[in-house]
Design a protein around this motif. Sequence first.
Motif, mmCIF file in Angstrom:
data_model
loop_
_atom_site.group_PDB
_atom_site.id
_atom_site.type_symbol
_atom_site.label_atom_id
_atom_site.label_comp_id
_atom_site.label_asym_id
_atom_site.label_seq_id
_atom_site.Cartn_x
_atom_site.Cartn_y
_atom_site.Cartn_z
ATOM 1 N N ALA A 82 50.005 64.753 14.108
ATOM 2 C CA ALA A 82 50.055 65.366 15.438
ATOM 3 C C ALA A 82 50.276 64.312 16.517
ATOM 4 C CB ALA A 82 48.770 66.142 15.702
ATOM 5 N N VAL A 83 49.652 63.158 16.369
ATOM 6 C CA VAL A 83 49.765 62.108 17.375
ATOM 7 C C VAL A 83 51.190 61.571 17.468
ATOM 8 C CG1 VAL A 83 49.145 59.703 17.835
ATOM 9 C CG2 VAL A 83 47.363 61.377 17.423
ATOM 10 N N VAL A 84 51.797 61.224 16.321
ATOM 11 C CA VAL A 84 53.146 60.650 16.395
ATOM 12 C C VAL A 84 54.150 61.698 16.878
ATOM 13 C CG1 VAL A 84 52.672 58.915 14.630
ATOM 14 C CG2 VAL A 84 53.670 61.097 13.948
ATOM 15 N N HIS A 85 53.943 62.949 16.500
ATOM 16 C CA HIS A 85 54.829 64.019 16.971
ATOM 17 C C HIS A 85 54.757 64.145 18.481
ATOM 18 C CE1 HIS A 85 55.873 68.139 18.130
ATOM 19 N NE2 HIS A 85 56.692 68.143 17.098
ATOM 20 N N ASP A 86 53.524 64.210 19.004
ATOM 21 C CA ASP A 86 53.360 64.446 20.434
ATOM 22 C C ASP A 86 53.748 63.240 21.281
ATOM 23 O OD1 ASP A 86 52.529 66.950 19.819
ATOM 24 O OD2 ASP A 86 50.444 66.688 20.393
ATOM 25 N N ASP A 87 53.448 62.039 20.807
ATOM 26 C CA ASP A 87 53.846 60.857 21.565
ATOM 27 C C ASP A 87 55.364 60.818 21.731
ATOM 28 O OD1 ASP A 87 51.308 59.930 22.045
ATOM 29 O OD2 ASP A 87 51.298 58.511 20.380
ATOM 30 N N LEU A 97 54.985 57.004 9.622
ATOM 31 C CA LEU A 97 55.373 58.383 9.934
ATOM 32 C C LEU A 97 56.512 58.423 10.938
ATOM 33 C CD1 LEU A 97 51.865 60.089 10.090
ATOM 34 C CD2 LEU A 97 53.691 60.587 8.449
ATOM 35 N N GLN A 98 56.489 57.517 11.906
ATOM 36 C CA GLN A 98 57.596 57.456 12.874
ATOM 37 C C GLN A 98 58.914 57.176 12.168
ATOM 38 O OE1 GLN A 98 55.877 54.399 15.235
ATOM 39 N NE2 GLN A 98 54.444 55.774 16.268
ATOM 40 N N ALA A 99 58.888 56.284 11.201
ATOM 41 C CA ALA A 99 60.115 55.950 10.472
ATOM 42 C C ALA A 99 60.589 57.131 9.639
ATOM 43 C CB ALA A 99 59.872 54.731 9.583
ATOM 44 N N LEU A 100 59.653 57.806 8.971
ATOM 45 C CA LEU A 100 60.036 58.917 8.095
ATOM 46 C C LEU A 100 60.548 60.114 8.889
ATOM 47 C CD1 LEU A 100 57.088 58.796 5.538
ATOM 48 C CD2 LEU A 100 59.447 58.009 5.175
ATOM 49 N N LEU A 101 60.007 60.316 10.096
ATOM 50 C CA LEU A 101 60.403 61.459 10.921
ATOM 51 C C LEU A 101 61.473 61.098 11.950
ATOM 52 C CD1 LEU A 101 56.825 62.941 11.453
ATOM 53 C CD2 LEU A 101 58.663 63.974 10.094
ATOM 54 N N ALA A 111 56.088 72.346 10.910
ATOM 55 C CA ALA A 111 57.530 72.162 10.704
ATOM 56 C C ALA A 111 57.820 70.720 10.300
ATOM 57 C CB ALA A 111 58.294 72.523 11.977
ATOM 58 N N ALA A 112 57.095 69.770 10.883
ATOM 59 C CA ALA A 112 57.271 68.363 10.512
ATOM 60 C C ALA A 112 56.844 68.128 9.066
ATOM 61 C CB ALA A 112 56.477 67.467 11.463
ATOM 62 N N ILE A 113 55.731 68.753 8.668
ATOM 63 C CA ILE A 113 55.287 68.625 7.279
ATOM 64 C C ILE A 113 56.305 69.239 6.338
ATOM 65 C CG2 ILE A 113 53.532 69.361 5.608
ATOM 66 C CD1 ILE A 113 51.484 69.149 7.858
ATOM 67 N N GLU A 114 56.866 70.373 6.722
ATOM 68 C CA GLU A 114 57.872 71.010 5.880
ATOM 69 C C GLU A 114 59.101 70.123 5.736
ATOM 70 O OE1 GLU A 114 59.749 73.848 3.472
ATOM 71 O OE2 GLU A 114 57.645 73.465 4.001
ATOM 72 N N ALA A 115 59.480 69.427 6.802
ATOM 73 C CA ALA A 115 60.624 68.517 6.725
ATOM 74 C C ALA A 115 60.341 67.392 5.736
ATOM 75 C CB ALA A 115 60.927 67.949 8.102
ATOM 76 N N LEU A 116 59.111 66.892 5.727
ATOM 77 C CA LEU A 116 58.738 65.860 4.766
ATOM 78 C C LEU A 116 58.676 66.426 3.351
ATOM 79 C CD1 LEU A 116 55.882 64.129 6.812
ATOM 80 C CD2 LEU A 116 58.191 63.243 6.437
ATOM 81 N N ARG A 117 58.200 67.670 3.228
ATOM 82 C CA ARG A 117 58.087 68.290 1.900
ATOM 83 C C ARG A 117 59.448 68.477 1.251
ATOM 84 N NH1 ARG A 117 58.658 72.595 -0.952
ATOM 85 N NH2 ARG A 117 59.704 73.681 0.751
ATOM 86 N N THR A 118 60.430 68.915 2.033
ATOM 87 C CA THR A 118 61.754 69.154 1.460
ATOM 88 C C THR A 118 62.395 67.859 0.968
ATOM 89 O OG1 THR A 118 62.796 68.981 3.647
ATOM 90 C CG2 THR A 118 62.134 71.177 2.915
ATOM 91 N N ARG A 119 61.925 66.724 1.473
ATOM 92 C CA ARG A 119 62.445 65.424 1.027
ATOM 93 C C ARG A 119 61.582 64.807 -0.066
ATOM 94 N NH1 ARG A 119 62.484 62.217 6.437
ATOM 95 N NH2 ARG A 119 63.162 60.523 5.052
ATOM 96 N N GLY A 120 60.577 65.557 -0.524
ATOM 97 C CA GLY A 120 59.724 65.058 -1.596
ATOM 98 C C GLY A 120 58.772 63.969 -1.165
ATOM 99 N N LEU A 121 58.419 63.944 0.121
ATOM 100 C CA LEU A 121 57.574 62.875 0.644
ATOM 101 C C LEU A 121 56.099 63.254 0.728
ATOM 102 C CD1 LEU A 121 59.941 61.636 3.483
ATOM 103 C CD2 LEU A 121 59.540 60.556 1.265
ATOM 104 N N VAL A 122 55.776 64.518 0.513
ATOM 105 C CA VAL A 122 54.387 64.950 0.488
ATOM 106 C C VAL A 122 54.151 65.747 -0.788
ATOM 107 C CG1 VAL A 122 54.189 65.010 3.000
ATOM 108 C CG2 VAL A 122 54.831 67.086 1.777
ATOM 109 N N TYR A 123 52.882 65.861 -1.157
ATOM 110 C CA TYR A 123 52.529 66.635 -2.345
ATOM 111 C C TYR A 123 51.185 67.329 -2.140
ATOM 112 C CZ TYR A 123 49.539 62.589 -3.443
ATOM 113 O OH TYR A 123 48.607 61.587 -3.396
ATOM 114 N N ARG A 124 50.964 68.382 -2.915
ATOM 115 C CA ARG A 124 49.691 69.090 -2.858
ATOM 116 C C ARG A 124 48.646 68.329 -3.671
ATOM 117 N NH1 ARG A 124 53.310 73.536 -3.528
ATOM 118 N NH2 ARG A 124 53.241 75.024 -1.797
ATOM 119 N N CYS A 125 47.519 68.069 -3.049
ATOM 120 C CA CYS A 125 46.418 67.379 -3.721
ATOM 121 C C CYS A 125 45.215 68.314 -3.751
ATOM 122 C CB CYS A 125 46.066 66.091 -2.988
ATOM 123 S SG CYS A 125 44.656 65.203 -3.702
#
Length: 280
Positions: free
Chosen positions: A197-202, A226-230, A84-98
């Motif tokens: 996973a680490v920043v999410h869980d912390d 990642l903390q700033a982006l999320l 879900a966190a990755i999807e939130a980044l994807r909808t903002r154009g912050l990740v891409y398929r490599c």
Amino acid sequence: MPFVTRFAPSPTGHLHRGHAYSALSAFMAARDAGGRFLLRIEDIDVTRSRPEYEAAILEDLSWLGLAWENPVRRQSDHLADYHAAIEALRTRGLVYRCFKTRKEIDIGRAPHEPSIPYAGSPLPPDEEAERLARGEAFAWRLSLAAAREALGGFETLTFVEEGAGPNGETGLIQARPETAGDIVLARKDVGVAYHLAVVHDDALQGVTHVIRGNDLFEAAHIQRLLQALLDLPTPIYRHHGLLLGPDGKRYAKRDKAQTLRELRAAGVSPEALSYELGFV
């Protein structure tokens, strides 16, 4: 502000002296601060994690005299949270398929040369659709270029280091996420990657102090991004030096370092080991 820290081993082998030193460092810090100590099992690497190693971790830490809150968070039980966190980044154009493999990225690099931080970009939509239709494997990568644009630069990204990095870095640290390149956040073979996973869980567990070996100091730079982006809080970091063996090398699972269960079988007491490690 309450003091909350954690020890977060991966069940990919048995614990050794180095793990004991890190676990005791966090446990004693929480005790001295009148705070909370958490245990988290970071088993997102499904290719290497084993239930028997997880059981051994609990046994070894109990033998050391550590106590932690229950239930213990096991990351493999919460993969949907990370996706879900990755999807939130994807909808903002912050990740891409490599679609590049590690071998393709390292083409032209001599074996003795360090890896160069990778920076890529999304494929044209038509080409991406074709490769997906063929069932080609891909990884989700964080785009540093998009992240820099979203944040207006990285200059405001800092974190507090109460311990010391490998070169003595301490105090207020300017984060340098660009040194990591476009990191992988998820891939098919190992699922979600460590940093996300680490920043999410912390954040979820309210961790205020991250106490760990200084071999992970560089990870704090990309984790701060990642903390700033999320929109997650940034804990205080307290990195410690690594425990070295008689050969001057740090203890490591891959080098078959003597395990805690082997020490226990040899008659070493937890009190003796704690004293040896500098805890009294």
